[in-house]
Each structure stands twice: as C-alpha cells, then as structure tokens.
Enzyme design. Structure first.
Site, PDB file in Angstrom:
ATOM      1  N   VAL A  70      36.047  38.671  47.054  1.00 52.70           N
ATOM      2  CA  VAL A  70      35.111  39.641  47.611  1.00 52.70           C
ATOM      3  C   VAL A  70      35.269  40.961  46.874  1.00 52.70           C
ATOM      4  CG1 VAL A  70      34.533  40.952  49.699  1.00 52.70           C
ATOM      5  CG2 VAL A  70      35.314  38.574  49.898  1.00 52.70           C
ATOM      6  N   CYS A  71      34.151  41.627  46.589  1.00 54.67           N
ATOM      7  CA  CYS A  71      34.198  42.989  46.047  1.00 54.67           C
ATOM      8  C   CYS A  71      33.055  43.791  46.658  1.00 54.67           C
ATOM      9  CB  CYS A  71      34.153  42.989  44.518  1.00 54.67           C
ATOM     10  SG  CYS A  71      32.569  42.487  43.814  1.00 54.67           S
ATOM     11  N   ARG A  72      32.629  44.833  46.024  1.00 55.31           N
ATOM     12  CA  ARG A  72      31.571  45.692  46.568  1.00 55.31           C
ATOM     13  C   ARG A  72      30.212  45.006  46.538  1.00 55.31           C
ATOM     14  NH1 ARG A  72      27.920  49.227  44.317  1.00 55.31           N
ATOM     15  NH2 ARG A  72      27.199  50.873  45.699  1.00 55.31           N
TER      16      ARG A  72
END
Length: 125
Positions: A70-72
């Site tokens: 998961v990231c932005r």
C-alpha cells in the site's frame, strides 16, 4: 476484481478490506510510504516499511507468504510488488487505489513503524 498489470496483481479497496476483515486470511499487508505520511493517516493495524528500506530486508521476508503493498496512490506499492516478483516472490499484490482511494477506517500516529525487521510485527492482530 483484481487485474494483472506488468505481471503484478492489482486489487481494489473492497478486496483489500475483505483481506483485512478475514481472520483466517494470513496475507501480510504492508504500507511502503514515508513515516510522516503513515503518521498522518494509515490503515489500522498494518505496519510501515518505507519503500527505500525494503531492499535491506528482502532476504528476511518469507517467500511462501502472500503480500499486499500500500502507498499513497498505488505507484510506489506497485514498484515494491515488482521488486518482490523480481526477487522470486510469487504471491504479491498491489493495492492500486492507494490511500487516496481508501474508504474505510483510518488511524493516525506511529502505530507500527518497522525500524528493525521483526516478522512478528508484520502480522495483523
């Protein structure tokens, strides 16, 4: 439904929520943003290992486990998923929407920032 892009499975918000809510699903979900981004808001219960720290720990990850990154917005997490694939991991997924599209609970603060690799801290409680 997940789709394959560049050899990596991409999942959406509802699929990730289903993984997180399923107590018998042992998939490891890891946030790969920077600490300040994680502190400002993250998915409750998941650990942070910044993208740039992943190469230091790649040999410590269990190749038999399944991972979601998961990231932005889905870009950095996709790169990490590709890096895992390149290093022989088969069961990796990118959360394609990133935190920008996360529509469930969000926690704030330094809940689980990994500064020294400990596989036990990757497990959801």
């Amino acid at each position: 439904m997940s789709e394959i892009i560049g050899g990596v499975s991409h999942i959406d918000c509802d699929e990730l929520q289903h993984i997180l809510q399923s107590s018998n699903n042992k998939t490891l979900v890891i946030d790969v943003r920077e600490p300040e981004e994680y502190i400002a808001g993250h998915i409750p219960g998941i650990p942070l290992i910044p993208m740039n720290d992943i190469p230091y720990y790649i040999g410590d990850f269990d190749m038999e486990r399944e991972y979601v990154f998961v990231c932005r917005s889905g870009g950095r997490s996709y790169q990490v998923a590709r890096y895992f694939k390149h290093n022989g991991f088969d069961k990796v997924h990118n959360y394609s929407g990133g935190m920008l599209e996360w529509c469930y609970d969000i926690a704030e603060g330094p809940e689980n920032i990994i500064q020294e690799f400990d596989p036990a801290r990757l497990e959801r409680k």
